[in-house]
Write an enzyme that holds these catalytic residues in place. Structure first.
Site, PDB file in Angstrom:
ATOM      1  N   GLU A  29       0.863  -1.173   0.000  1.00  0.00           N
ATOM      2  CA  GLU A  29       0.000   0.000   0.000  1.00  0.00           C
ATOM      3  C   GLU A  29       0.902   1.226   0.000  1.00  0.00           C
ATOM      4  OE1 GLU A  29      -3.662   2.174   2.353  1.00  0.00           O
ATOM      5  OE2 GLU A  29      -1.983   1.374   3.498  1.00  0.00           O
ATOM      6  N   PHE A  30       0.858   1.970  -1.094  1.00  0.00           N
ATOM      7  CA  PHE A  30       1.692   3.159  -1.242  1.00  0.00           C
ATOM      8  C   PHE A  30       0.893   4.373  -0.782  1.00  0.00           C
ATOM      9  CE2 PHE A  30       3.704   6.284  -4.452  1.00  0.00           C
ATOM     10  CZ  PHE A  30       4.651   6.693  -3.523  1.00  0.00           C
ATOM     11  N   ARG A  31       1.293   4.933   0.373  1.00  0.00           N
ATOM     12  CA  ARG A  31       0.623   6.112   0.911  1.00  0.00           C
ATOM     13  C   ARG A  31       1.164   7.354   0.223  1.00  0.00           C
ATOM     14  NH1 ARG A  31      -2.705   5.887   5.437  1.00  0.00           N
ATOM     15  NH2 ARG A  31      -2.964   8.081   4.842  1.00  0.00           N
ATOM     16  N   ARG A  56      -4.935   9.709   0.682  1.00  0.00           N
ATOM     17  CA  ARG A  56      -5.958  10.062   1.661  1.00  0.00           C
ATOM     18  C   ARG A  56      -5.861  11.540   2.049  1.00  0.00           C
ATOM     19  NH1 ARG A  56      -8.810   6.008   1.772  1.00  0.00           N
ATOM     20  NH2 ARG A  56      -7.569   4.559   3.006  1.00  0.00           N
ATOM     21  N   HIS A 114     -14.080   4.923   6.947  1.00  0.00           N
ATOM     22  CA  HIS A 114     -13.382   4.991   8.225  1.00  0.00           C
ATOM     23  C   HIS A 114     -14.235   5.716   9.253  1.00  0.00           C
ATOM     24  CE1 HIS A 114     -10.149   4.318   5.322  1.00  0.00           C
ATOM     25  NE2 HIS A 114      -9.408   3.886   6.322  1.00  0.00           N
ATOM     26  N   LYS A 140     -14.034  -2.001   2.115  1.00  0.00           N
ATOM     27  CA  LYS A 140     -13.157  -1.939   3.286  1.00  0.00           C
ATOM     28  C   LYS A 140     -13.754  -1.021   4.348  1.00  0.00           C
ATOM     29  CE  LYS A 140      -8.752  -0.058   4.833  1.00  0.00           C
ATOM     30  NZ  LYS A 140      -7.611   0.821   4.468  1.00  0.00           N
ATOM     31  N   ARG A 181      -6.638  -7.457  13.468  1.00  0.00           N
ATOM     32  CA  ARG A 181      -5.669  -7.442  12.376  1.00  0.00           C
ATOM     33  C   ARG A 181      -5.044  -8.826  12.181  1.00  0.00           C
ATOM     34  NH1 ARG A 181      -4.127  -2.072  11.092  1.00  0.00           N
ATOM     35  NH2 ARG A 181      -5.020  -0.547  12.532  1.00  0.00           N
ATOM     36  N   GLN A 207      -1.493  -0.987  15.550  1.00  0.00           N
ATOM     37  CA  GLN A 207      -0.772  -1.497  14.391  1.00  0.00           C
ATOM     38  C   GLN A 207       0.313  -2.474  14.833  1.00  0.00           C
ATOM     39  OE1 GLN A 207       0.536   1.881  11.988  1.00  0.00           O
ATOM     40  NE2 GLN A 207      -1.192   1.460  10.634  1.00  0.00           N
TER      41      GLN A 207
END
Length: 247
Positions: A29-31, A56, A114, A140, A181, A207
């Site tokens: 996942e490239f932020r 985002r 979210h 998601k 997770r 996380q």
């Protein structure tokens, strides 16, 4: 790219570190919203793992400015290495026309929602997943649990969505939701996320570092072989035909 099973995404803002994710992650996942020169990084990318492009804005926990945000994400979708783009449900609702343009670049759509304050009731969360699925390929949701019952709500909704044929992914944020997770895949979650950071870095609450999460997910997979081992143990247990009580 079709998600046939669970895929673990290594989250990073630096594509030169893709090699660090190999053998642990299935996708990166490239932020883009946290990256320096994101389009230039994509231009020079020669990694092996496919990419989820995420850009985002601040309203949804990111750092991108609204102006030009979707244009930059659309530019990213033109690269062959980009398999998916992540688009917020609210964005999909407001600008549904743009989804067809993304699809013309042969990318899958992850439609995400979210909630950073709470976990909606089961009926509401189910409706949110259904809406996400109506716009994209993967639905998601990420919610914030106030107690353990909220994590059960998330896992239940994930399981029911999977049983209904929806490709869904779900995460309960914060320390209380950290275990989701690890075991989300057991309930049907198609995607998991873990930061690709230095070992010395501090992780956000809930996380789990990539290497650790990859090992935990592997240890909790339910396979045919696992079921066979369970059945073998059951078959090996001797059950007395009669119960003998002591005198």
């Amino acid at each position: 790219m079709k998600l046939d099973g669970f895929a673990l995404a290594a989250t990073t803002n630096d594509l030169t570190r893709e090699a660090d994710a190999r053998g642990k992650a299935d996708i990166v996942e490239f932020r883009m919203d946290k990256a320096e020169n994101p389009i230039e990084q994509l231009e020079s990318y020669d990694g092996e793992l496919p990419i989820i492009a995420t850009n985002r804005n601040q309203w949804f926990g990111g750092k991108a400015r609204d102006q030009g945000r979707l244009d930059t994400l659309f530019a990213a979708s033109r690269f062959d290495a980009v398999a998916y783009v992540d688009i917020e449900l609210e964005t999909a609702r407001a600008k549904e026309w743009i989804l067809a343009e993304f699809r013309e670049n042969d990318v899958g759509l992850i439609i995400s929602h979210h909630d950073f304050e709470t976990t909606p009731d089961q009926e509401v969360l189910t409706a949110i997943i259904d809406q996400c699925a109506s716009y994209g390929d993967v639905a998601k949701v990420a919610t914030y649990p106030e107690d353990l019952s909220d994590t059960l709500t998330l896992l239940t909704v994930l399981h029911e969505a999977t049983e209904a044929g929806i490709d869904a992914a779900g995460i309960a944020m914060g320390e209380l939701g950290s275990h989701t997770r690890v075991i989300g895949h057991v309930y049907g979650s198609k995607l998991g996320y873990a930061p690709l950071l230095d070992d010395e870095s501090e992780y956000a609450p809930g996380q789990i570092p990539l290497g650790k999460l990859a090992a935990l997910v592997e240890s909790t997979k339910i396979t045919g072989a696992s079921l066979e081992r369970i059945e073998a143990v059951e078959d090996d247990v001797t059950v007395p035909s009669e119960l003998t009580l002591p005198n």
